[in-house]
Enzyme design. Structure first.
Site, PDB file in Angstrom:
ATOM      1  N   PRO A  11      -5.403  21.467  43.792  1.00 37.02           N
ATOM      2  CA  PRO A  11      -5.572  22.902  43.553  1.00 37.02           C
ATOM      3  C   PRO A  11      -4.762  23.450  42.378  1.00 37.02           C
ATOM      4  CG  PRO A  11      -4.296  22.515  45.541  1.00 37.02           C
ATOM      5  CD  PRO A  11      -4.855  21.189  45.120  1.00 37.02           C
ATOM      6  N   ASN A  12      -5.417  24.350  41.675  1.00 37.44           N
ATOM      7  CA  ASN A  12      -4.853  25.116  40.542  1.00 37.44           C
ATOM      8  C   ASN A  12      -4.715  24.320  39.257  1.00 37.44           C
ATOM      9  OD1 ASN A  12      -4.485  27.697  41.878  1.00 37.44           O
ATOM     10  ND2 ASN A  12      -2.917  26.659  43.088  1.00 37.44           N
ATOM     11  N   ARG A  19      -1.671  29.018  31.888  1.00 34.94           N
ATOM     12  CA  ARG A  19      -0.505  29.694  32.475  1.00 34.94           C
ATOM     13  C   ARG A  19       0.630  28.691  32.634  1.00 34.94           C
ATOM     14  NH1 ARG A  19      -3.952  32.566  36.631  1.00 34.94           N
ATOM     15  NH2 ARG A  19      -5.321  33.662  35.217  1.00 34.94           N
ATOM     16  N   ASN A  75      -3.315  13.450  41.487  1.00 36.00           N
ATOM     17  CA  ASN A  75      -2.322  14.516  41.416  1.00 36.00           C
ATOM     18  C   ASN A  75      -2.739  15.516  42.487  1.00 36.00           C
ATOM     19  OD1 ASN A  75      -0.640  16.625  40.997  1.00 36.00           O
ATOM     20  ND2 ASN A  75      -0.906  16.715  38.766  1.00 36.00           N
ATOM     21  N   ALA A  78      -0.309  21.132  45.069  1.00 31.87           N
ATOM     22  CA  ALA A  78       0.447  21.678  46.208  1.00 31.87           C
ATOM     23  C   ALA A  78       0.171  20.931  47.514  1.00 31.87           C
ATOM     24  CB  ALA A  78       0.126  23.160  46.372  1.00 31.87           C
ATOM     25  N   LEU A 102       2.743  16.050  36.869  1.00 28.37           N
ATOM     26  CA  LEU A 102       3.167  16.456  35.528  1.00 28.37           C
ATOM     27  C   LEU A 102       4.665  16.747  35.519  1.00 28.37           C
ATOM     28  CD1 LEU A 102       0.162  18.849  35.108  1.00 28.37           C
ATOM     29  CD2 LEU A 102       0.611  16.964  33.522  1.00 28.37           C
ATOM     30  N   SER A 103       5.101  17.548  36.480  1.00 22.38           N
ATOM     31  CA  SER A 103       6.510  17.924  36.573  1.00 22.38           C
ATOM     32  C   SER A 103       7.232  16.929  37.483  1.00 22.38           C
ATOM     33  CB  SER A 103       6.628  19.348  37.134  1.00 22.38           C
ATOM     34  OG  SER A 103       6.188  19.378  38.483  1.00 22.38           O
ATOM     35  N   ARG A 108      12.753  20.472  41.555  1.00 24.93           N
ATOM     36  CA  ARG A 108      12.313  21.871  41.643  1.00 24.93           C
ATOM     37  C   ARG A 108      12.707  22.451  43.021  1.00 24.93           C
ATOM     38  NH1 ARG A 108       6.282  22.115  39.597  1.00 24.93           N
ATOM     39  NH2 ARG A 108       6.777  24.340  39.691  1.00 24.93           N
TER      40      ARG A 108
HETATM   41  O1  CA2 Z   1       3.787  18.642  38.648  1.00 22.09           O
HETATM   42  C1  CA2 Z   1       2.690  18.505  39.176  1.00 22.09           C
HETATM   43  O2  CA2 Z   1       1.770  17.865  38.670  1.00 22.09           O
HETATM   44  C2  CA2 Z   1       2.412  19.232  40.511  1.00 22.09           C
HETATM   45  O3  CA2 Z   1       1.522  18.410  41.276  1.00 22.09           O
HETATM   46  C3  CA2 Z   1       1.766  20.547  40.164  1.00 22.09           C
HETATM   47  C4  CA2 Z   1       1.501  21.420  41.383  1.00 22.09           C
HETATM   48  C5  CA2 Z   1       2.760  21.580  42.220  1.00 22.09           C
HETATM   49  O4  CA2 Z   1       2.454  22.280  43.420  1.00 22.09           O
HETATM   50  C6  CA2 Z   1       3.375  20.226  42.578  1.00 22.09           C
HETATM   51  O5  CA2 Z   1       4.586  20.456  43.294  1.00 22.09           O
HETATM   52  C7  CA2 Z   1       3.678  19.423  41.324  1.00 22.09           C
HETATM   53  C8  CA2 Z   1       1.029  22.804  40.958  1.00 22.09           C
HETATM   54  C9  CA2 Z   1      -0.206  22.784  40.115  1.00 22.09           C
HETATM   55  C10 CA2 Z   1      -0.450  24.183  39.635  1.00 22.09           C
HETATM   56  O6  CA2 Z   1      -1.050  24.108  38.361  1.00 22.09           O
HETATM   57  C11 CA2 Z   1      -0.983  25.217  37.564  1.00 22.09           C
HETATM   58  C12 CA2 Z   1      -1.389  25.048  36.280  1.00 22.09           C
HETATM   59  C13 CA2 Z   1      -1.323  26.109  35.395  1.00 22.09           C
HETATM   60  C14 CA2 Z   1      -0.881  27.344  35.837  1.00 22.09           C
HETATM   61  C15 CA2 Z   1      -0.492  27.507  37.145  1.00 22.09           C
HETATM   62  C16 CA2 Z   1      -0.550  26.430  38.024  1.00 22.09           C
END
Ligand code: CA2
Length: 148
Positions: A11-12, A19, A75, A78, A102-103, A108
């Site tokens: 998701p997202n 963003r 990936n 959330a 990615l992160s 975090r």
């Molecule tokens: O670091 C990652 O790849 C995550 O899977 C990204 C997730 C986060 O919940 C994980 O803890 C780590 C969030 C993805 C949200 O992606 C966005 C992209 C652009 C703007 C807002 C959110």
């Protein structure tokens, strides 16, 4: 050609590049798909690339990978931190699975420290931005070739 490598995004991640670039970078998910397709092709493999905001659809992609794919790179976004359904789906397929981020979730918020997916995956790569996808691809191919 061998069965495709499934790259599954949660998701997202469809918002990438629009963003929070300070966390997730400037590249879009379409950019990442192109990079992965080119890197895979250079190594003699092909990919199928998916994204969904819906947990059940991610389960469907994992199940499809189990019958039509060779290895999963996921990936889970959330759902990493919440989803027993993804854990069960990965456990239920008999192909390897690599978790990528990615992160670096461990650096975090504390709620990101638990990964249900890591408990079902062969390994995890996190914290390298878009390069996490390419490293995931290398790891996937390593697993495929080690078991051939
Ligand atoms: O670091 C990652 O790849 C995550 O899977 C990204 C997730 C986060 O919940 C994980 O803890 C780590 C969030 C993805 C949200 O992606 C966005 C992209 C652009 C703007 C807002 C959110």
């Amino acid at each position: 050609m061998s069965k495709p490598i499934y790259i599954i995004n949660g998701p997202n991640l469809n918002l990438l590049g629009t963003r929070e670039p300070e966390i997730y970078g400037h590249q879009t998910l379409a950019d990442i798909e192109k990079l992965c397709a080119i890197a895979a092709e250079d190594l003699g493999y092909n990919i199928r690339f998916f994204q969904s905001n819906i947990e059940g659809e991610l389960v469907d992609f994992i199940q499809e990978a189990g019958s039509q794919g060779s290895v999963i790179i996921i990936n889970p976004a959330a759902y990493t931190h919440t989803s027993v359904a993804l854990y069960d789906a990965i456990k239920a397929v008999s192909i390897p699975c690599i978790e990528i981020h990615l992160s670096q979730p461990a650096a975090r918020e504390s709620f990101r420290r638990r990964s249900y997916v890591a408990e079902a995956a062969n390994g995890t790569i996190s914290g390298f931005g878009v390069k996490s996808y390419l490293l995931g691809l290398q790891a996937a191919i390593h697993l495929l070739e080690a078991s051939a």
